[in-house]
Design a protein around this motif. Structure first.
Motif, PDB file in Angstrom:
ATOM      1  N   ASN A 237       0.827  -1.212   0.000  1.00 11.72           N
ATOM      2  CA  ASN A 237       0.000   0.000   0.000  1.00 11.72           C
ATOM      3  C   ASN A 237       0.857   1.255   0.000  1.00 11.72           C
ATOM      4  N   ALA A 238       1.948   1.219  -0.776  1.00  9.32           N
ATOM      5  CA  ALA A 238       2.951   2.272  -0.682  1.00  9.32           C
ATOM      6  C   ALA A 238       2.628   3.515  -1.509  1.00  9.32           C
ATOM      7  N   GLY A 239       2.098   3.356  -2.718  1.00  8.42           N
ATOM      8  CA  GLY A 239       1.870   4.523  -3.555  1.00  8.42           C
ATOM      9  C   GLY A 239       1.145   4.173  -4.832  1.00  8.42           C
ATOM     10  N   PRO A 240       0.687   5.185  -5.577  1.00 11.91           N
ATOM     11  CA  PRO A 240      -0.084   4.960  -6.802  1.00 11.91           C
ATOM     12  C   PRO A 240       0.704   4.198  -7.859  1.00 11.91           C
ATOM     13  N   VAL A 241       0.009   3.290  -8.531  1.00 12.05           N
ATOM     14  CA  VAL A 241       0.582   2.516  -9.628  1.00 12.05           C
ATOM     15  C   VAL A 241      -0.176   2.860 -10.906  1.00 12.05           C
ATOM     16  N   ALA A 242       0.543   2.981 -12.004  1.00 16.01           N
ATOM     17  CA  ALA A 242      -0.063   3.149 -13.316  1.00 16.01           C
ATOM     18  C   ALA A 242       0.614   2.186 -14.283  1.00 16.01           C
ATOM     19  N   VAL A 243      -0.158   1.656 -15.221  1.00 17.45           N
ATOM     20  CA  VAL A 243       0.366   0.747 -16.243  1.00 17.45           C
ATOM     21  C   VAL A 243      -0.130   1.247 -17.595  1.00 17.45           C
ATOM     22  N   ALA A 244       0.799   1.435 -18.535  1.00 21.84           N
ATOM     23  CA  ALA A 244       0.448   1.962 -19.848  1.00 21.84           C
ATOM     24  C   ALA A 244       1.147   1.155 -20.933  1.00 21.84           C
ATOM     25  N   VAL A 245       0.577   1.184 -22.143  1.00 24.32           N
ATOM     26  CA  VAL A 245       1.165   0.467 -23.273  1.00 24.32           C
ATOM     27  C   VAL A 245       0.731   1.144 -24.562  1.00 24.32           C
ATOM     28  N   GLY A 246       1.599   1.118 -25.558  1.00 27.73           N
ATOM     29  CA  GLY A 246       1.246   1.635 -26.862  1.00 27.73           C
ATOM     30  C   GLY A 246       0.177   0.777 -27.520  1.00 27.73           C
ATOM     31  N   ALA A 247      -0.758   1.413 -28.186  1.00 23.40           N
ATOM     32  CA  ALA A 247      -1.847   0.679 -28.832  1.00 23.40           C
ATOM     33  C   ALA A 247      -1.326  -0.292 -29.883  1.00 23.40           C
ATOM     34  N   GLN A 248      -0.171   0.022 -30.480  1.00 22.23           N
ATOM     35  CA  GLN A 248       0.403  -0.822 -31.531  1.00 22.23           C
ATOM     36  C   GLN A 248       1.691  -1.509 -31.075  1.00 22.23           C
ATOM     37  N   ASP A 249       1.819  -1.713 -29.791  1.00 23.40           N
ATOM     38  CA  ASP A 249       3.021  -2.357 -29.245  1.00 23.40           C
ATOM     39  C   ASP A 249       3.040  -3.829 -29.649  1.00 23.40           C
ATOM     40  N   ALA A 250       4.032  -4.219 -30.424  1.00 28.94           N
ATOM     41  CA  ALA A 250       4.159  -5.613 -30.859  1.00 28.94           C
ATOM     42  C   ALA A 250       5.123  -6.401 -29.990  1.00 28.94           C
ATOM     43  N   VAL A 251       5.829  -5.741 -29.069  1.00 33.05           N
ATOM     44  CA  VAL A 251       6.796  -6.403 -28.200  1.00 33.05           C
ATOM     45  C   VAL A 251       6.136  -6.850 -26.905  1.00 33.05           C
ATOM     46  N   THR A 252       5.452  -5.928 -26.248  1.00 32.63           N
ATOM     47  CA  THR A 252       4.650  -6.239 -25.052  1.00 32.63           C
ATOM     48  C   THR A 252       3.231  -5.768 -25.342  1.00 32.63           C
TER      49      THR A 252
END
Length: 302
Positions: A237-252
């Motif tokens: 419960n340490a701090g805010p997390v955000a996760v983002a990715v490119g719409a056309q990401d072919a690697v992840t």
């Protein structure tokens, strides 16, 4: 310790020249730590209410990849981007086949050398493995965690899969070398319709990786486990997390990053127009997401 590849030694097309000129505003620095030398760049001024933001690059990249973030305005923050162990002028880790712990050790030593007790931490791709390991071990030092196109790692995969993934990357390195990888593989990191300038900058950064550092990072990728480390940080419960990715990401691709977002209990942010290298391809979009995350941290939100 290896020497950093000289900027003048890296082949480039004319598109990279203005990028290099802009990079000159953020001089390369080195600092001695208890784990060796760390090379890095920084930008911005820490102000009342602000915070240091530390940015960790991916496997085929380096500190210079964060140029558009260095140039961002309006952030009450000071930005730091390292060359990871084995990149630029940063010392290699001691282990030939390292796990994430040794990279977390190097990160901790660097932060200590800079006097940074508490930071907001950004990890792109392979950098997410380093970021989540450090955050899980020292949640009190990580005010928030932003994972951009996180590489999940193969630490929990079938051993045969881990071996195959590692072997294919090492074979590519041995066959092509850094310049060849940049020539043959850098376009995989950008969207199909990416402009020439981001393509050239991604290629230039990839051409500068050092073989031994890349080899060690390949083992880190094979041994990493972002989901497990992220779960520990979230539980603290340490701090805010955000996760983002490119719409056309072919690697992840987004489907894989969705799993990471679910571990964090946050919506996956889709960065329109971007492939894997969103910090270079669509910096305004990524910078807006980073700014919103920093506002959550400043407000004490989750």
């Amino acid at each position: 310790m290896q020497a950093e590849v000289s900027l003048s030694e890296v082949p480039e097309d004319a598109a990279v020249a203005p990028m290099r000129a802009r990079l000159g505003a953020f001089p390369y620095r080195t600092v001695a730590t208890r784990m060796g030398i760390v090379g890095y760049r920084c930008a911005g001024t820490r102000v009342d209410g602000g915070m240091p933001v530390v940015m960790l690059h991916g496997i085929g990249s380096g500190a210079a990849s964060w140029l558009a973030q260095f140039e961002a305005t309006g952030w009450a923050a000071e930005l730091y981007a390292w060359d990871a162990p084995g990149y630029g002028q940063t010392s290699n880790v001691a282990d030939a086949e390292p796990h994430a712990d040794v990279y977390a050790d190097a990160l901790e030593a660097w932060l200590d050398a800079l006097g940074l007790e508490s930071v907001a931490l950004v990890g792109h791709s392979l950098g997410a493995i380093m970021a989540t390991k450090f955050a899980s071990r020292a949640p009190q030092r990580v005010r928030g965690l932003f994972l951009c196109s996180p590489a999940a790692g193969y630490g929990k995969a079938d051993p045969a899969v881990r071996l195959s993934k590692r072997a294919s990357r090492l074979a590519m390195l041995d066959t092509l070398g850094p310049a060849g990888m940049a020539r043959e593989r850098s376009d995989n990191l950008v969207a199909a319709n990416a402009a020439n300038l981001p393509r050239a900058w991604v290629k230039w950064n990839m051409a500068r990786v050092l073989p031994e550092g890349y080899r060690q990072a390949t083992h880190l990728l094979a041994n990493g486990d972002v989901a497990s480390e992220l779960a520990r940080y979230v539980a603290a419960n340490a701090g805010p997390v955000a996760v983002a990715v490119g719409a056309q990401d072919a690697v992840t691709p987004p489907a894989l990053c969705q799993t990471i977002a679910e571990v964090a209990g946050v919506p996956l942010q889709i960065l329109d127009g971007a492939g894997h290298a969103s910090y270079i391809e669509t910096p305004d979009v990524l910078n807006a997401a980073l700014a919103a995350w920093l506002e959550r941290i400043a407000a004490g939100g989750r």
